[in-house]
Design a protein around this motif. Structure first.
Motif, PDB file in Angstrom:
ATOM      1  N   ASN A   1      -7.396  -9.815   1.671  1.00 10.24           N
ATOM      2  CA  ASN A   1      -6.651  -9.884   2.925  1.00 10.24           C
ATOM      3  C   ASN A   1      -5.939  -8.565   3.244  1.00 10.24           C
ATOM      4  O   ASN A   1      -4.990  -8.539   4.035  1.00 10.24           O
ATOM      5  N   GLY A   2      -6.400  -7.481   2.613  1.00 11.54           N
ATOM      6  CA  GLY A   2      -5.860  -6.153   2.909  1.00 11.54           C
ATOM      7  C   GLY A   2      -4.450  -5.932   2.432  1.00 11.54           C
ATOM      8  O   GLY A   2      -3.709  -5.125   2.998  1.00 11.54           O
ATOM      9  N   ALA A   3      -4.043  -6.642   1.371  1.00 14.22           N
ATOM     10  CA  ALA A   3      -2.683  -6.558   0.857  1.00 14.22           C
ATOM     11  C   ALA A   3      -2.726  -6.319  -0.658  1.00 14.22           C
ATOM     12  O   ALA A   3      -2.364  -7.195  -1.448  1.00 14.22           O
ATOM     13  N   ASP A   4      -3.184  -5.132  -1.038  1.00 14.23           N
ATOM     14  CA  ASP A   4      -3.372  -4.822  -2.458  1.00 14.23           C
ATOM     15  C   ASP A   4      -2.070  -4.899  -3.255  1.00 14.23           C
ATOM     16  O   ASP A   4      -1.017  -4.466  -2.795  1.00 14.23           O
ATOM     17  N   ILE A   5      -2.182  -5.439  -4.454  1.00 12.88           N
ATOM     18  CA  ILE A   5      -1.073  -5.519  -5.401  1.00 12.88           C
ATOM     19  C   ILE A   5      -1.214  -4.354  -6.375  1.00 12.88           C
ATOM     20  O   ILE A   5      -2.276  -4.135  -6.941  1.00 12.88           O
TER      21      ILE A   5
END
Length: 188
Positions: free
Chosen positions: A156-160
């Motif tokens: 979802n384009g929200a890298d951790i």
């Protein structure tokens, strides 16, 4: 509240006086004694501080607004310039994970490092089947769960950037928690 008052009372005197300060509040009084000056040796490194930041959890808000994130993580006039965002890994899975996707994306766009932390594994992976206390019963299942969180966020384009396996493993509380979660080895 009294403890916080004591901490704030320390701040004006951190230079190292031997003064005695008494703070009154909810309890009868608190005394703080300063015995030694604060000395900072910039030639000795004990730990590396990668930055400063804030946290977005379900208990504070489902998500931060774009304006709030810009104020916290932006570097312009009137902005705080944070560079670390900590988010909670909900034990409820994608139903809750989707709430922080936008916050993580926006903070990342402003250069933030993202740290994700669970307070508890999902109840089905614990020996007491509760979000409160109990112990992890399924290490492989927990590793798969954490991996699915990282993958979900990435998709979802929200890298951790940094993944913690447990918030405060040695604390004994009556809210979302897991006792003594210590893993010697876990592959994600």
């Amino acid at each position: 509240m009294t403890y916080l008052l004591s901490v704030f009372s320390l701040l004006p005197s951190y230079g190292g006086s031997n003064e005695k300060i008494t703070v009154s509040g909810e309890i009868s009084s608190v005394e703080v004694h300063f015995a030694a000056p604060l000395i900072i040796d910039t030639d000795t490194e004990y730990q590396k501080v990668i930055g400063f930041g804030g946290m977005n959890t379900k208990w504070q808000a489902s998500t931060l607004s774009d304006n709030e994130i810009t104020t916290l993580y932006g570097n312009g006039e009137g902005q705080l310039g944070y560079n670390v965002l900590r988010v909670r890994i909900s034990p409820n899975g994608e139903r809750d994970w989707k709430q922080v996707v936008g916050t993580v994306r926006k903070a990342k766009s402003l250069g933030a490092t993202i740290l994700a932390t669970p307070w508890t594994p999902p109840v089905g992976l614990k020996n007491n089947h509760s979000i409160v206390q109990g112990e992890l019963g399924d290490t492989d299942g927990y590793a798969a769960y954490l991996k699915s969180f990282v993958r979900y966020m990435q998709n979802n384009g929200a890298d951790i950037d940094v993944l913690s396996i447990q918030n405060e493993p040695d604390i004994d509380v009556k809210y979302e928690s897991c006792n003594g979660l210590r893993l010697r080895y876990m592959t994600l």
